[in-house]
Motif scaffolding. Structure first.
Motif, PDB file in Angstrom:
ATOM      1  N   SER A 311       0.826  -1.214   0.000  1.00  0.00           N
ATOM      2  CA  SER A 311       0.000   0.000   0.000  1.00  0.00           C
ATOM      3  C   SER A 311       0.855   1.255   0.000  1.00  0.00           C
ATOM      4  O   SER A 311       1.917   1.305   0.617  1.00  0.00           O
ATOM      5  CB  SER A 311      -0.909  -0.002   1.233  1.00  0.00           C
ATOM      6  OG  SER A 311      -1.654  -1.188   1.319  1.00  0.00           O
ATOM      7  N   LYS A 312       0.370   2.288  -0.684  1.00  0.00           N
ATOM      8  CA  LYS A 312       1.099   3.554  -0.725  1.00  0.00           C
ATOM      9  C   LYS A 312       1.197   4.180   0.658  1.00  0.00           C
ATOM     10  O   LYS A 312       2.172   4.864   0.963  1.00  0.00           O
ATOM     11  CB  LYS A 312       0.426   4.504  -1.713  1.00  0.00           C
ATOM     12  CG  LYS A 312       0.621   4.107  -3.168  1.00  0.00           C
ATOM     13  CD  LYS A 312       0.049   5.154  -4.114  1.00  0.00           C
ATOM     14  CE  LYS A 312       0.296   4.748  -5.574  1.00  0.00           C
ATOM     15  NZ  LYS A 312      -0.269   5.744  -6.517  1.00  0.00           N
ATOM     16  N   CYS A 313       0.172   3.978   1.474  1.00  0.00           N
ATOM     17  CA  CYS A 313       0.225   4.512   2.844  1.00  0.00           C
ATOM     18  C   CYS A 313       1.470   4.003   3.571  1.00  0.00           C
ATOM     19  O   CYS A 313       2.113   4.741   4.323  1.00  0.00           O
ATOM     20  CB  CYS A 313      -1.024   4.107   3.620  1.00  0.00           C
ATOM     21  SG  CYS A 313      -2.507   5.029   3.197  1.00  0.00           S
ATOM     22  N   THR A 317       5.795   6.281   3.980  1.00  0.00           N
ATOM     23  CA  THR A 317       6.246   6.678   5.311  1.00  0.00           C
ATOM     24  C   THR A 317       7.270   5.674   5.806  1.00  0.00           C
ATOM     25  O   THR A 317       7.245   4.512   5.409  1.00  0.00           O
ATOM     26  CB  THR A 317       5.081   6.756   6.314  1.00  0.00           C
ATOM     27  OG1 THR A 317       5.604   7.018   7.623  1.00  0.00           O
ATOM     28  CG2 THR A 317       4.319   5.446   6.361  1.00  0.00           C
ATOM     29  N   CYS A 343      -7.106   6.943  10.283  1.00  0.00           N
ATOM     30  CA  CYS A 343      -6.908   7.448   8.918  1.00  0.00           C
ATOM     31  C   CYS A 343      -6.777   8.972   8.920  1.00  0.00           C
ATOM     32  O   CYS A 343      -5.877   9.531   8.284  1.00  0.00           O
ATOM     33  CB  CYS A 343      -8.070   7.034   8.015  1.00  0.00           C
ATOM     34  SG  CYS A 343      -8.305   5.250   7.856  1.00  0.00           S
ATOM     35  N   CYS A 346      -3.462  10.709   9.951  1.00  0.00           N
ATOM     36  CA  CYS A 346      -2.361  10.814   8.990  1.00  0.00           C
ATOM     37  C   CYS A 346      -2.706  11.684   7.784  1.00  0.00           C
ATOM     38  O   CYS A 346      -1.819  12.074   7.031  1.00  0.00           O
ATOM     39  CB  CYS A 346      -1.964   9.420   8.495  1.00  0.00           C
ATOM     40  SG  CYS A 346      -1.187   8.386   9.745  1.00  0.00           S
ATOM     41  N   HIS A 347      -3.984  11.977   7.596  1.00  0.00           N
ATOM     42  CA  HIS A 347      -4.407  12.695   6.392  1.00  0.00           C
ATOM     43  C   HIS A 347      -5.004  14.069   6.697  1.00  0.00           C
ATOM     44  O   HIS A 347      -5.738  14.618   5.875  1.00  0.00           O
ATOM     45  CB  HIS A 347      -5.431  11.851   5.625  1.00  0.00           C
ATOM     46  CG  HIS A 347      -4.854  10.612   5.023  1.00  0.00           C
ATOM     47  ND1 HIS A 347      -4.172  10.593   3.829  1.00  0.00           N
ATOM     48  CD2 HIS A 347      -4.846   9.326   5.480  1.00  0.00           C
ATOM     49  CE1 HIS A 347      -3.780   9.362   3.558  1.00  0.00           C
ATOM     50  NE2 HIS A 347      -4.157   8.570   4.547  1.00  0.00           N
TER      51      HIS A 347
END
Length: 416
Positions: A311-313, A317, A343, A346-347
């Protein structure tokens, strides 16, 4: 004369002990040998998770309700879920036979009955419950020093007794032998008997059920003895600290059980502890091995770590790991608002307004994960019930934008 402070501490300790024994009554100490100085393969000795209570009471109480803690227990009327929940107490096998779960004076039994003749043909005592009961449970029976999985399991979503995975529908089969490898993700510790030449002769008195404190933190007798001797030393000694570990070391602890695409080195069961490198316990390099041979089998069940790492998440990081979203100590299942907050945490610097305007219900509930980490059918976790073969749905750990199918996962697999 006892000082009031000391008396208060003593009373609290007694209450705590009574609480633990009430909550942990599923343990039969014939199978729990911490009192005998059970020793891990690395030479360290177990203290027993109850020893953690005096300093970590709140965490301990939370952990007792978690799926980790409940993933294996002794069989009792409180741990066999289907006794009170099942729609009926019968698993039909063919035209003439059925299994039922029955209670006797000395415990619970799986009973095979010939319905046509109204006779009992076989009985096996249920000694151990495997599975927290979130999806289902299977049942194990001791025969001398060997464990066997019984044919009857319980499937929670439909409240039905079902064939245990791998058993053929409408066919009576012998109980399946269980090796020490089968227990590695459902127990804190287990090992074979001293005289055993196989993985199937198990030491009853060297078994700690449930994924308990010392499964993730390591055998802690030395730590407990030191802290009891020096109670004012608030910096824990002789224990591995999460803060000292690299991200990969943290991930490897979870990957031991939540990464199905791996081949273990022989005779390495229950050797791995927090801080180790998982590659040392596998036949080949863990990540290269699954990419080369198992990429087509990447699945929402068992491959949570690989999917998260894809996953890009995760990739954008250097600090995200499993514990970023999950507390291993608590039962957080179904707490959508809490996961949503993870969620958002972090966003917050981004425009997080949901673009799927037609999904008003999800927006109202602030439900990020059902869109971005949906429940998907597993290709590896299947059960046989009266309706046929059913693929069990499991939460995907591949975090993606508007992921409504397996297409994103398949794209990742193809790129490997």
């Amino acid at each position: 004369m006892i000082k009031k402070g000391i008396l208060a501490v003593f009373i609290c300790a007694v209450i705590t002990v009574l609480y633990v024994y009430q909550q942990k009554s599923t343990y039969n100490y014939e199978y729990f040998s911490v009192g005998q100085d059970l020793e891990h393969h690395n030479g360290l000795k177990f203290a027993g998770s109850e020893a953690c209570i005096s300093c970590h009471e709140d965490i301990y109480k939370q952990h007792m309700t978690s799926a980790h803690f409940l993933t294996s227990t002794m069989a009792t009327d409180t741990t066999i879920k289907g006794i009170y929940e099942a729609n009926n107490n019968k698993l039909k096998i063919g035209k003439h036979h059925s299994f039922t779960i029955n209670e006797k004076q000395d415990g619970f039994y799986q009973t095979l009955k010939n319905d046509s003749l109204n006779t009992i043909e076989k009985e096996h005592k249920i000694d151990m419950v495997i599975g927290s009961g979130v999806k289902g449970q299977s049942y194990f029976s001791w025969q001398k020093d060997k464990l066997f999985q019984l044919q009857t399991s319980y499937f929670v979503p439909t409240k039905q007794w079902i064939n245990s995975p791998g058993y053929k529908e409408h066919t009576i089969a012998k109980p399946r032998p269980i090796s020490v490898s089968c227990l590695e993700c459902h127990a804190t510790f287990a090992k074979t008997t001293a005289s055993s030449e196989t993985k199937y002769e198990l030491s009853k008195r060297s078994m700690i059920l449930g994924v308990d404190c010392e499964r993730c933190h390591g055998p802690a007798k030395k730590h407990v003895e030191y802290q009891n001797k020096f109670p004012n030393d608030t910096i824990g000694k002789h224990i591995v600290k999460q803060s000292q570990l690299s991200r990969q070391q943290k991930m490897d602890m979870c990957a031991l059980c939540h990464s199905g695409s791996k081949t273990k080195a022989p005779n390495k069961e229950f050797h791995f502890v927090l801080g180790d490198t998982l590659d040392n316990y596998l036949v080949k390099d863990f990540r290269d091995y699954y990419r080369a041979k198992y990429k087509s089998k990447l699945d929402v069940h068992g491959n949570q770590v690989e999917l998260l790492e894809a996953s890009k998440c995760f990739q954008k990081t250097e600090t995200m790991d499993c514990n970023t979203c999950h507390s291993p100590h608590s039962n957080e299942r179904g707490n959508l608002s809490m996961f949503n907050a993870k969620c958002i945490n972090c966003h917050t610097h981004q425009n997080i307004e949901c673009g799927l305007t037609e999904v008003a219900d999800m927006q109202t509930k602030n439900n990020c994960i059902d869109c971005h980490m949906p429940m998907l059918k597993s290709n590896s976790l299947k059960i046989q019930n009266e309706s046929g073969l059913v693929q069990v749905k499991v939460r995907s750990h591949f975090i993606s934008i508007n992921q409504t199918s397996k297409s994103k996962i398949n794209q990742y697999i193809d790129s490997l």
